[in-house]
Scaffold this active site. Structure first.
Site, PDB file in Angstrom:
ATOM      1  N   CYS A   1       9.923   1.886  26.254  1.00  0.00           N
ATOM      2  CA  CYS A   1      11.073   2.208  25.351  1.00  0.00           C
ATOM      3  C   CYS A   1      10.803   3.659  24.899  1.00  0.00           C
ATOM      4  CB  CYS A   1      10.795   1.367  24.074  1.00  0.00           C
ATOM      5  SG  CYS A   1      11.814  -0.225  23.991  1.00  0.00           S
ATOM      6  N   PRO A   2      11.818   4.488  24.813  1.00  0.00           N
ATOM      7  CA  PRO A   2      13.279   3.985  24.621  1.00  0.00           C
ATOM      8  C   PRO A   2      14.268   3.748  25.676  1.00  0.00           C
ATOM      9  CG  PRO A   2      13.252   6.428  24.112  1.00  0.00           C
ATOM     10  CD  PRO A   2      11.879   5.757  24.541  1.00  0.00           C
TER      11      PRO A   2
END
Lengths: 100, 385
Positions: free
Chosen positions: A37-38
């Site tokens: 992530c992201p």
């Protein structure tokens, strides 16, 4: 205790049996396995427009942060979080319906 | 020092507060007068003992405790460990069930993990989107075999104040001792009444590192989980760091007095950040309770940005801030606090203002932030919209 502050595994083993498939299959599957992530969220935001409004996109990811971040993204962007499923190979599939 | 220009951009007071001038002065004095062994019987030792006991009384006064309830530990973390494990140990015959808030500090949760590995049982009470524990849900988790309950005074990552007084009342009715981790609020606000055990940490109020406070309410049963030692009322093993303790006590008194004016001022700067960030940065979420919160702390998350990259870029521009995103600090996991709240874990920034933080530093931060976020998003290939 769900606290796993020191866990080192990027992809913890499946914690529960996957629920039975609910609803139609996704119109698009985005493979973000192995991405932190992201990036899975960026891929989702980029590609959700590839499906018609009302259709479902599935994001496959094994960064545990996605379990919080995909539903949070849906809330912030007014898209519909349909469900999370556990993948047999580790990681999760997140189903999101395009609302607009 | 809070007055220097460097603190204009030091926005990580929740990790540690810059030394208060009163701490510095008291430390230098005590290095001369308080180095002897307070357990001995000659003149110098008696001086050290008096300094230690005077410091204990000063700390107790600010924290709303009796002096004989207060022990000094080697850190806030040690105070937490002793409170949790000692509180559990004393009630082993009642049961081995422990109740904790889901967003407690890692020191509480690590102690809970140890208890679990040792055969105990732990219930974590969840929080709402703002990070607050519900008093009814907390009370519902209490059982006849519950040995101890733990609730922080306020959350260290998002600033939300917990309903300690309500939970304390429910614990009292159930006959369960309540441990309140006040590390993030002690010195900034009064400690809510009703605790059985209390922990705090001196470097959070401008005292030196290496001094924690463990308070055990009179009449509360507690048994040390460590080997026996005579020091600190048999509660904390090891030779007391009297000079650092004296500095911690002086800092706490001075800091608490400063906060009468300073807390409202910092709180209005936090309001300014809370209002301005969503206005100038697209796709951002300010998290935590906007009203019932710590005066100095605000946290927000920016979509599509790595927390680590954000911190690095802000540091390059001279701003010291913290983040609960994964890949930052010492853990590869997303923050358990943000996870429990169900808010975005990536792109997370925690701004916590030290005493004396000036408005111009906040304005400079607000001026650079939109550009920093936009550049990082562009680099990541995010198309606006």
């Amino acid at each position: 205790m769900r606290f796993r502050g020191r866990a080192k595994h990027a992809a913890p083993p499946a914690e529960s049996t996957p629920p039975p498939p609910a609803g139609p299959p996704p119109a698009l599957v985005i493979d973000a396995l192995g991405r932190k992530c992201p990036i899975p969220i960026i891929m989702l935001a980029e590609r959700i427009r590839e499906v018609p409004v009302g259709e479902v996109v599935a994001v496959l990811a094994d960064d545990a942060a996605a379990r919080t971040d995909v539903p949070a993204w849906c809330r912030m962007k007014s898209q519909e979080f349909v469900r999370e499923e556990t993948l047999p190979q580790g990681g999760w599939g997140f189903h999101i319906r395009r609302n607009y | 020092m809070a007055e220097s220009t460097a603190s204009g951009t030091y926005f990580d007071a929740a990790s540690t507060e810059p030394a208060h001038p009163a701490a510095r002065a008291a430390l230098l004095d005590a290095l001369e007068s308080g180095w002897a062994d307070p357990a001995r019987l000659y003149g110098r030792a008696r001086s050290a003992r008096m300094l230690l006991d005077r410091s204990r009384a000063r700390v107790a006064e600010v924290l709303g405790a009796r002096p004989d309830e207060v022990s000094f530990t080697a850190s806030g973390t040690q105070a937490v460990h002793l409170a949790v494990l000692g509180g559990l140990s004393a009630r082993r015959r009642v049961g081995r069930h422990l109740v904790v808030g889901a967003v407690e500090h890692s020191s509480v949760l690590h102690a809970a993990e140890l208890h679990e590995q040792d055969g105990g049982e732990v219930t974590a009470v969840g929080v709402d989107r703002l990070g607050r524990v519900d008093a009814d849900a907390f009370a519902a988790a209490l059982r006849p075999d519950t040995a101890l309950a733990c609730l922080q005074s306020a959350n260290h990552e998002v600033g939300t104040v917990q309903p300690v007084a309500e939970v304390a009342e429910r614990c009292r009715a159930a006959g369960v001792p309540l441990f309140v981790d006040a590390a993030q609020s002690a010195g900034r606000a009064d400690v809510p009444a009703g605790w059985s055990f209390l922990a705090a940490s001196a470097h959070k109020w401008g005292g030196p590192a290496g001094v924690g406070v463990l308070a055990v309410r009179k009449g509360t049963r507690w048994r040390s989980p460590l080997p026996a030692d005579e020091r600190e009322g048999r509660r904390v093993p090891g030779f007391e760091n009297v000079p650092a303790i004296a500095a911690a006590a002086a800092a706490l008194e001075a800091y608490r007095a400063d906060m009468a004016d300073e807390a409202p001022r910092l709180s209005s700067l936090v309001d300014r950040i809370r209002a301005e960030v969503p206005r100038t940065v697209p796709d951002v979420e300010v998290v935590g309770d906007p009203v019932h919160r710590l005066p100095h702390l605000v946290t927000f998350s920016c979509l599509y940005v790595e927390g680590e990259a954000l911190l690095t870029e802000l540091d390059r521009l001279g701003f010291a801030v913290s983040s609960g995103s994964s890949c930052t600090a010492d853990t590869l996991r997303p923050s358990h606090v943000l996870e429990a709240m169900g808010v975005l874990t990536h792109g997370n920034v925690r701004v916590s203002l030290p005493r004396g933080a000036d408005a111009s530093g906040v304005e400079r931060f607000l001026a650079v932030l939109p550009g920093v976020v936009a550049d990082l998003r562009r680099t990541a290939g995010v198309i606006p919209g």
